[in-house]
Design an enzyme around this catalytic site. Structure first.
Site, PDB file in Angstrom:
ATOM      1  N   ASP A  65       0.870  -1.172   0.000  1.00 38.37           N
ATOM      2  CA  ASP A  65       0.000   0.000   0.000  1.00 38.37           C
ATOM      3  C   ASP A  65       0.910   1.226   0.000  1.00 38.37           C
ATOM      4  OD1 ASP A  65      -1.742   2.070   0.420  1.00 38.37           O
ATOM      5  OD2 ASP A  65      -2.792   1.148   2.106  1.00 38.37           O
ATOM      6  N   ASN A  92       5.690   3.372 -11.513  1.00 35.17           N
ATOM      7  CA  ASN A  92       4.509   3.498 -12.351  1.00 35.17           C
ATOM      8  C   ASN A  92       3.248   3.817 -11.556  1.00 35.17           C
ATOM      9  OD1 ASN A  92       2.673   2.857 -14.759  1.00 35.17           O
ATOM     10  ND2 ASN A  92       2.056   1.274 -13.296  1.00 35.17           N
ATOM     11  N   SER A 143       5.292   9.813 -15.495  1.00 39.30           N
ATOM     12  CA  SER A 143       4.621  11.077 -15.245  1.00 39.30           C
ATOM     13  C   SER A 143       3.362  11.139 -16.112  1.00 39.30           C
ATOM     14  CB  SER A 143       5.568  12.244 -15.539  1.00 39.30           C
ATOM     15  OG  SER A 143       4.938  13.479 -15.318  1.00 39.30           O
ATOM     16  N   TYR A 157      -3.356  16.748  -9.365  1.00 42.12           N
ATOM     17  CA  TYR A 157      -2.691  15.720 -10.161  1.00 42.12           C
ATOM     18  C   TYR A 157      -1.462  16.309 -10.854  1.00 42.12           C
ATOM     19  CZ  TYR A 157      -1.926  12.239 -13.835  1.00 42.12           C
ATOM     20  OH  TYR A 157      -1.360  11.306 -14.681  1.00 42.12           O
ATOM     21  N   LYS A 161       2.668  15.622 -10.437  1.00 45.20           N
ATOM     22  CA  LYS A 161       3.485  15.168 -11.566  1.00 45.20           C
ATOM     23  C   LYS A 161       4.551  16.206 -11.940  1.00 45.20           C
ATOM     24  CE  LYS A 161       1.554  11.156 -12.379  1.00 45.20           C
ATOM     25  NZ  LYS A 161       2.311   9.901 -12.149  1.00 45.20           N
TER      26      LYS A 161
END
Length: 302
Positions: A65, A92, A143, A157, A161
């Site tokens: 997790d 990833n 990314s 988000y 990134k």
């Protein structure tokens, strides 16, 4: 790193999507490859591992997790204890927290950065000494085009990134003396239920979204999947780009994995005025509808 056969590659977020596609493609193509695959779902990891083992890969499942830092930090030790080394790390795992910045709860914000930035950073910190001692390695951070371009409802988000890309740039320079190569992969739309899941997340995280001043844009968010489906890549196609970065003698700092992605980034960061770019994203995500709705509601109050 010209051949991946018999190398040890650690992939996070490997139970579905790009991570699972990468593990399966590597297993089919490189006989004897050794994979460590991490994600939350043991059952889904087992399915991926079964496929990979049938075509000749050795696979270690590491249920993790990524919101729990102690589990993240333990991954590298488990993989080294099993395989003795790690040649490549593919960060990833990640997800998109969509919604207006002002309305997203602090808990959701913390989760966004924990999964998309802090967990990859913890893995990198743990794996670098091992890679340095063995003479080199590869770090691939997944990314997004959203790591170069910010858009409405994607502020959290994109900021996670953007941060991952900044971290990657610094690491690329810091780790070069040790023959540790760092690259970023920037996918665009991928054939998943990203926008549908994002719309659902909005409903879960935003109190009374139907009463929100952004409600007209929430409705449009649910339909964006169909608008981006033509440009969406399959996970297997993105996996091919990752493999290109893994095998390149001198990998590029960034690989764009999106149809027209390079042109889009160039136009929106180098050519078009910011006002035009803003207007494009506002229309795409329905912020123009929010403006009209807000003006109408304000006029009705007078």
């Amino acid at each position: 790193m010209s051949s991946l056969s018999e190398q040890v590659i650690l992939i996070t977020g490997a139970s579905t999507g790009i991570g699972a596609a990468l593990a399966k493609t590597l297993s089919e193509r490189y006989m004897g490859i050794r994979l460590a695959i991490a994600a939350r779902s043991v059952e889904k990891l087992e399915d991926v591992a079964d496929f990979c083992r049938k075509v000749g890969a050795e696979v270690l499942i590491v249920p993790t997790d990524l919101e729990k830092i102690e589990q993240v930090e333990a991954i590298v030790a488990k993989v080294i204890a099993h395989f003795g080394r790690i040649d490549a790390l593919v960060n990833n795992a990640g997800y998109g927290q969509m919604g207006p910045v002002e309305l997203i709860p602090i808990e959701a914000i913390q989760k966004q950065f924990q999964v998309n930035l802090i967990a990859p950073l913890a893995l990198i910190r743990a794996v670098v000494p091992q890679m340095r001692n063995q003479g080199g390695g590869r770090i691939i951070n997944i990314s997004s085009l959203g790591g170069r371009l910010a858009f409405p409802f994607g502020g959290l988000y994109s900021s996670s990134k953007f941060a991952l890309e900044g971290l990657s740039d610094a690491l690329r320079m810091e780790l070069e003396p040790f023959n540790i190569k760092v690259s970023v992969i920037e996918p665009g739309p991928v054939s998943t239920n990203f926008f549908a899941a994002s719309a659902q997340a909005v409903e879960e995280n935003v109190a009374a979204p139907e009463k929100s001043p952004y409600r007209t844009a929430f409705t449009k968010l649910k339909n964006l999947e169909s608008q981006t489906s033509r440009q969406a890549w399959k996970s297997e196609r993105v996996a091919e780009v990752i493999i290109k970065a893994l095998v390149a003698r001198n990998p590029r700092p960034r690989y764009v994995a999106a149809t027209g992605g390079r042109i889009l980034i160039f136009m929106m960061t180098k050519v078009l005025p910011t006002k035009i770019v803003d207007a494009f994203w506002q229309k795409f995500y329905g912020i123009d509808l929010v403006a009209k709705d807000w003006q109408t509601s304000q006029a009705a109050r007078k």
